[in-house]
Design a protein around this motif. Structure first.
Motif, PDB file in Angstrom:
ATOM      1  N   TYR A  47       0.825  -1.144  -0.050  1.00 35.67           N
ATOM      2  CA  TYR A  47       0.157   0.100  -0.269  1.00 35.67           C
ATOM      3  C   TYR A  47       0.831   1.106  -0.098  1.00 35.67           C
ATOM      4  CZ  TYR A  47      -4.060   3.192   1.160  1.00 35.67           C
ATOM      5  OH  TYR A  47      -4.643   4.111   1.140  1.00 35.67           O
ATOM      6  N   TRP A  48       1.896   1.100   0.721  1.00 36.01           N
ATOM      7  CA  TRP A  48       2.854   2.227   0.927  1.00 36.01           C
ATOM      8  C   TRP A  48       3.534   2.709  -0.490  1.00 36.01           C
ATOM      9  CZ3 TRP A  48       4.450   5.855   4.716  1.00 36.01           C
ATOM     10  CH2 TRP A  48       5.313   6.583   4.566  1.00 36.01           C
ATOM     11  N   TRP A  49       3.962   1.714  -1.055  1.00 37.02           N
ATOM     12  CA  TRP A  49       4.798   1.991  -2.451  1.00 37.02           C
ATOM     13  C   TRP A  49       3.710   2.327  -3.504  1.00 37.02           C
ATOM     14  CZ3 TRP A  49       9.052   3.647  -1.202  1.00 37.02           C
ATOM     15  CH2 TRP A  49       9.813   3.009  -0.075  1.00 37.02           C
ATOM     16  N   THR A  50       2.527   2.107  -3.231  1.00 36.70           N
ATOM     17  CA  THR A  50       1.441   2.218  -4.529  1.00 36.70           C
ATOM     18  C   THR A  50       0.782   3.436  -3.986  1.00 36.70           C
ATOM     19  OG1 THR A  50      -0.035   0.786  -3.717  1.00 36.70           O
ATOM     20  CG2 THR A  50       1.594  -0.132  -5.363  1.00 36.70           C
ATOM     21  N   ALA A  51      -0.326   3.215  -3.240  1.00 35.27           N
ATOM     22  CA  ALA A  51      -1.405   4.395  -3.050  1.00 35.27           C
ATOM     23  C   ALA A  51      -0.516   5.414  -2.066  1.00 35.27           C
ATOM     24  CB  ALA A  51      -2.555   3.660  -2.164  1.00 35.27           C
ATOM     25  N   GLU A  52       0.343   5.277  -1.436  1.00 32.83           N
ATOM     26  CA  GLU A  52       1.011   6.304  -0.847  1.00 32.83           C
ATOM     27  C   GLU A  52       2.173   7.022  -1.417  1.00 32.83           C
ATOM     28  OE1 GLU A  52      -0.107   7.926   1.763  1.00 32.83           O
ATOM     29  OE2 GLU A  52      -1.404   6.738   2.854  1.00 32.83           O
ATOM     30  N   TYR A  53       2.985   6.197  -2.062  1.00 28.93           N
ATOM     31  CA  TYR A  53       4.239   6.654  -2.783  1.00 28.93           C
ATOM     32  C   TYR A  53       4.487   6.482  -3.857  1.00 28.93           C
ATOM     33  CZ  TYR A  53       5.837   9.336   1.356  1.00 28.93           C
ATOM     34  OH  TYR A  53       5.752  10.282   2.410  1.00 28.93           O
ATOM     35  N   GLY A  54       3.422   6.185  -4.653  1.00 24.85           N
ATOM     36  CA  GLY A  54       3.704   5.413  -6.050  1.00 24.85           C
ATOM     37  C   GLY A  54       3.730   6.638  -7.144  1.00 24.85           C
TER      38      GLY A  54
ATOM     39  N   PHE B  96       8.556   3.398  -6.560  1.00 22.25           N
ATOM     40  CA  PHE B  96       8.395   2.180  -7.475  1.00 22.25           C
ATOM     41  C   PHE B  96       7.621   2.803  -8.683  1.00 22.25           C
ATOM     42  CE2 PHE B  96       9.695  -0.260  -3.831  1.00 22.25           C
ATOM     43  CZ  PHE B  96      10.386  -0.990  -4.423  1.00 22.25           C
ATOM     44  N   VAL B  97       7.598   2.515  -9.729  1.00 22.01           N
ATOM     45  CA  VAL B  97       6.756   2.969 -10.922  1.00 22.01           C
ATOM     46  C   VAL B  97       6.118   2.239 -11.468  1.00 22.01           C
ATOM     47  CG1 VAL B  97       7.068   4.606 -13.082  1.00 22.01           C
ATOM     48  CG2 VAL B  97       8.857   4.591 -11.240  1.00 22.01           C
TER      49      VAL B  97
END
Length: 531
Positions: free
Chosen positions: A213-220, A274-275
């Motif tokens: 969740y962090w690496w997508t919805a928060e820091y994506g 992450f992209v």
């Protein structure tokens, strides 16, 4: 009934108790200035750096740059997108946050950061939750992803250490936002979090889900690996992060399920991001991650995950019944009962709740439960003896409703020590083992007070101290500047007097910036955003 009241009415009671009134009148003129400053900078900076839906998403979800959004207005707009929002205070339990999101409800922290923490806040606030999460919901496919990833987080199994870490993070955020907190109190709160993190025996499913969740919805990031755009709420709502994340100082990696095994530090800017190729890519990674969870795998894998977690979880049996409790012992059979299942008997510590499709069948049972794996039928009443292919033999007396007394048993000829009274369940397969109770509402009704959300008092005290920390004379200046802005009645002489008065507060740069803007010494945020 207001839009927010309609949202609240459709939530189950166990979620409603975390919801608070927004109390819009409690926002001070300085709070409004903080919002204006952040949104003005973000809109200016992100217009060509965020996902293309960002700017139109602000409008579509009721988020303007001039004033803190009203949740009633947001709900009016969000309802057209199939979403809603509610106000909460600070950090809420992860299971509550993820369940709300799975239902299409944004949990929005009603408080707003102080001007000292304008670049980054140690606690959830309305800037992050509204201006960060809401705008990209205007993209229908991403909105579907938020619900899907919320459900995965809700189903993931959390450990007892996860709870300790959550409590420590919540405590640290309250202490850091309290202007009266001493250095000793902050150091203690920080040490508590470090001790909680160090207590982890293993990386739980819930932790891995939170990382995804962090690496997508928060820091994506999204798009081309070399020239991505921002869609994560943590980046969209932080001036510092938004400016830093697209620089060469941040390593860009293609999004993959490995992100769930990549830890993060909330106290500093992220060294890598992450992209995602596009929003469809998020679903591909989520499906791969989901396939690794006990919720999908069940069997021995799920049982062992629940056993080491030491928390309340639920087993889904072959006939659809759900058994909620703590798995405390597993006994392997002489041979496999079903593909992926060699366990002969699982013992669960009470209280035990039986449900179907998330709805309790009766009140919780205070004793233990045994789940026996294999073909067999337990009589409703009377004496019984069961011999299962796993080598398990059970005998006793059924009193009704699955409860048995005088239970005795052996496994491959070895006598077992079993509770004299228990609930006994038989199943040939175990399709799923998932986090938390299967019926959260009934569980909360009976046991919610045991897990009561107790941080409210501390957060309320921190909010009160923040308000008291603002000198009355400074508060009066903010009030006057806000009135001038809203009425448009610019009196140069008075603005000059206010500008001179700000010298008494050398650390309050925000008021000086507001006055300078009104005096035309710098472009207004609105002008800058459209320049």
């Amino acid at each position: 009934m207001t839009p927010t009241e309609r949202t609240l009415a459709r939530l189950p009671a166990h979620l409603r108790r975390y919801v608070v009134a927004q109390d819009y009148e409690a926002y001070t003129p300085r709070d409004q200035a903080v919002w204006r400053h952040i949104l003005g900078q973000l809109r200016e900076h992100l217009s060509d750096k965020a996902h293309p839906v960002y700017l139109e998403g602000l409008e579509a979800t009721g988020i303007g740059a001039e004033a803190i959004p009203s949740l009633d207005e947001m709900n009016e707009k969000l309802s057209k997108l199939g979403w809603a929002c509610v106000a909460v205070r600070g950090f809420i339990p992860p299971a509550v946050f993820t369940e709300l999101q799975a239902l299409g409800v944004l949990a929005i922290a009603a408080d707003i950061r102080t001007h000292e923490h304008i670049q980054y806040t140690p606690a959830p606030d309305i800037v992050h939750e509204s201006a960060g999460h809401a705008p990209i919901i205007a993209n229908a496919r991403y909105a579907q992803y938020l619900k899907a990833v919320g459900l995965v987080g809700f189903k993931a199994i959390a450990s007892v250490e996860d709870q300790a870490v959550f409590e420590a993070i919540r405590n640290l955020s309250v202490v850091k936002e309290d202007p009266t907190a001493t250095e000793e109190e902050i150091a203690h709160a920080q040490a508590r979090l470090e001790a909680a993190n160090a207590s982890h025996r293993y990386i739980s499913e819930s932790t891995r889900a939170s990382r995804l969740y962090w690496w997508t919805a928060e820091y994506g990031l999204i798009g081309d690996l070399k020239h991505p755009r921002i869609y994560g709420a943590g980046l969209l709502s932080s001036i510092g992060e938004a400016k830093h994340c697209l620089t060469s100082a941040v390593h860009k990696l293609p999004l993959g399920v490995a992100c769930a095994d990549t830890d993060y530090d909330i106290t500093r800017m992220q060294p890598q991001l992450f992209v995602a190729r596009d929003f469809e890519h998020l679903f591909e990674v989520l499906a791969e991650f989901e396939s690794t969870l006990a919720w999908k795998r069940g069997g021995d894998f799920g049982l062992n995950e629940a056993l080491r977690a030491r928390t309340v979880n639920h087993l889904v049996l072959a006939d659809g019944r759900e058994v909620t409790g703590k798995v405390v012992e597993l006994l392997p059979g002489a041979k496999d009962v079903a593909p992926g299942l060699s366990t002969a008997l699982a013992r669960l510590e009470g209280p035990i709740l039986t449900s179907v499709n998330g709805h309790a069948l009766d009140k919780p049972f205070s004793g233990a439960a045994l789940v026996a794996f294999g073909q067999g039928t337990l009589p409703e009443r009377g004496s019984f003896q069961l011999t299962l292919d796993s080598g398990l033999v059970l005998e006793g007396f059924a009193v009704g409703g699955g409860e048995v007394i005088g239970l005795r048993g052996s496994l491959s000829g070895r006598e077992l020590t079993l509770p004299s009274m228990a609930r006994l369940y038989l199943t040939e397969r175990l399709p799923s083992v998932a986090g938390g109770p299967a019926d959260p509402g009934t569980w909360d009704e009976w046991f919610g007070e045991l897990d009561a959300f107790t941080a409210g008092d501390g957060e309320a005290q921190a909010r009160e101290r923040k308000a008291q920390a603002l000198p009355p004379s400074l508060a009066a200046l903010y009030t006057e500047v806000r009135r001038i802005r809203e009425t448009g009645q610019l009196a140069p002489e008075r603005l000059e007097q206010i500008a001179q008065a700000t010298s008494a507060f050398p650390s309050d740069w925000l008021l000086r910036a507001e006055v300078a803007e009104l005096r035309g010494e710098v472009p207004s945020r609105r002008e800058a955003a459209h320049a």
